[in-house]
Design a protein around this motif. Sequence first.
Motif, short mmCIF file in Angstrom:
data_model
loop_
_atom_site.label_atom_id
_atom_site.label_comp_id
_atom_site.label_asym_id
_atom_site.label_seq_id
_atom_site.Cartn_x
_atom_site.Cartn_y
_atom_site.Cartn_z
N UNK A 1 0.85 -1.19 0.00
CA UNK A 1 0.00 0.00 0.00
C UNK A 1 0.88 1.23 0.00
N UNK A 2 0.38 2.32 -0.64
CA UNK A 2 1.16 3.55 -0.69
C UNK A 2 0.23 4.72 -0.99
N UNK A 3 0.68 5.92 -0.62
CA UNK A 3 0.04 7.15 -1.06
C UNK A 3 0.78 7.60 -2.32
N UNK A 4 0.08 7.64 -3.43
CA UNK A 4 0.73 7.84 -4.73
C UNK A 4 0.30 9.16 -5.35
N UNK A 5 1.29 9.87 -5.91
CA UNK A 5 1.04 11.11 -6.66
C UNK A 5 1.90 11.10 -7.91
#
Length: 417
Positions: free
Chosen positions: A227-231
């Motif tokens: 899981x990751x916060x992606x931009x």
Amino acid sequence: MTCNFWPERALAASVIMLSCSTALAGDAAEDGAPGWNLSGFATLAAAHSNNHQADFTANALSPGDAGYSRAWSAQVDSRLGAQLDLRFDSRWSAVLQMVAERGPRDGYSPVLEWANLQYQATPDLSLRVGRITLPLFISGDYRKAGYALPWVRPPVEMYGAVPLSSSDGADASYRWQGGGMHHVTQVFFGCTTIPASRTARARAHALTGLSNTATSGALTLRASLLRAHLSVDIGRELFDGLRGFGAQGGALADRYELEHKHALVAAAGFSYDPGRWFAIGEIGRLNTASFLGDKTVGYLSAGYRYRDLTPYLVYSSSRANVATRVAGLELDRLPAQQVAAGASLNGGLNQLLAAIPRQHTVSAGVRWDLRPDYALKLQYDRIMPHQGSNGTFINVQPGFRSGQPVAVLSVALDMVF
């Protein structure tokens, strides 16, 4: 969280400190003598595509240019890597790996692929800090060392879906026995910032994951979750333009813009290699809640070794779990002077969604181990994008037609030294 970790500096400082401590602690060195090893790998390759309306590439972060840009390209798969392994004593070690390959900004500048320090806390528990391999796929640890692969390249649908191969952070690995198998369970945490195109960057923060690899004889099983916060700075003008059309445009921008979105990757695979033949298969799902979509990817491959030759077959596919074309802004609700601008924004949004791969590939190839540490490979891919998708092709031109098969021929010389 900001990804400000500098593994090069951390590794350099650790090397200096640990070298000093090793020199002073002679008893510790007796259990594991200090030493180092320098090795390398290289792939010299060329690829040809018969489609002149798009470019074939192995993944978006190492863009190729076979097809539209040029008939034959050496930039799809060619790369050079070097690795330095350091051992300080029985508990401390470090690794540094540099790789030079075609990047999204048309360069071959060496990139720091790995740079980490490892502490063997117990015979079964190890800890690492620095730039570390992401343990997502069966071939994840050596996906860029072509000699270790049976194919010219890992299946594009699977490995191109998650082109990230490392992150900056820490991990812990624990070895244990269970169910008649040897297990290695790994937890990891980190972040990464990399170029996504000539002008954009991809940022993954709060990247956390769990992986388990189980082996028994010739069988290897791996399951991973990340899981990751992606931009990603792609399409910013498009989404800013959509927000200028009120609530309906804002809803579309919030739905598809890739800015601080939760990304989830789940993968499972197996490898069975008793010696004379092999079979490998993996399946995964990637959901980014953005224009990159929600997709299921997978492949199955088998080959047979006869003396120095290994013929093989691969079937791989990518399926979109979301629509790759949407209505977009409701043009009949717009003032006449805004209809043309709204239609242009709808076209731009659907162009992004068309890049969500819906395709399958059938590949056949042969590997020739012509001498120790050298392998020559020839591979033919029949790639079929469908349902209006551009598949995994890039630099797509107006004449590109989904639903038409594309033939790609590749030749590669892999070596280790």
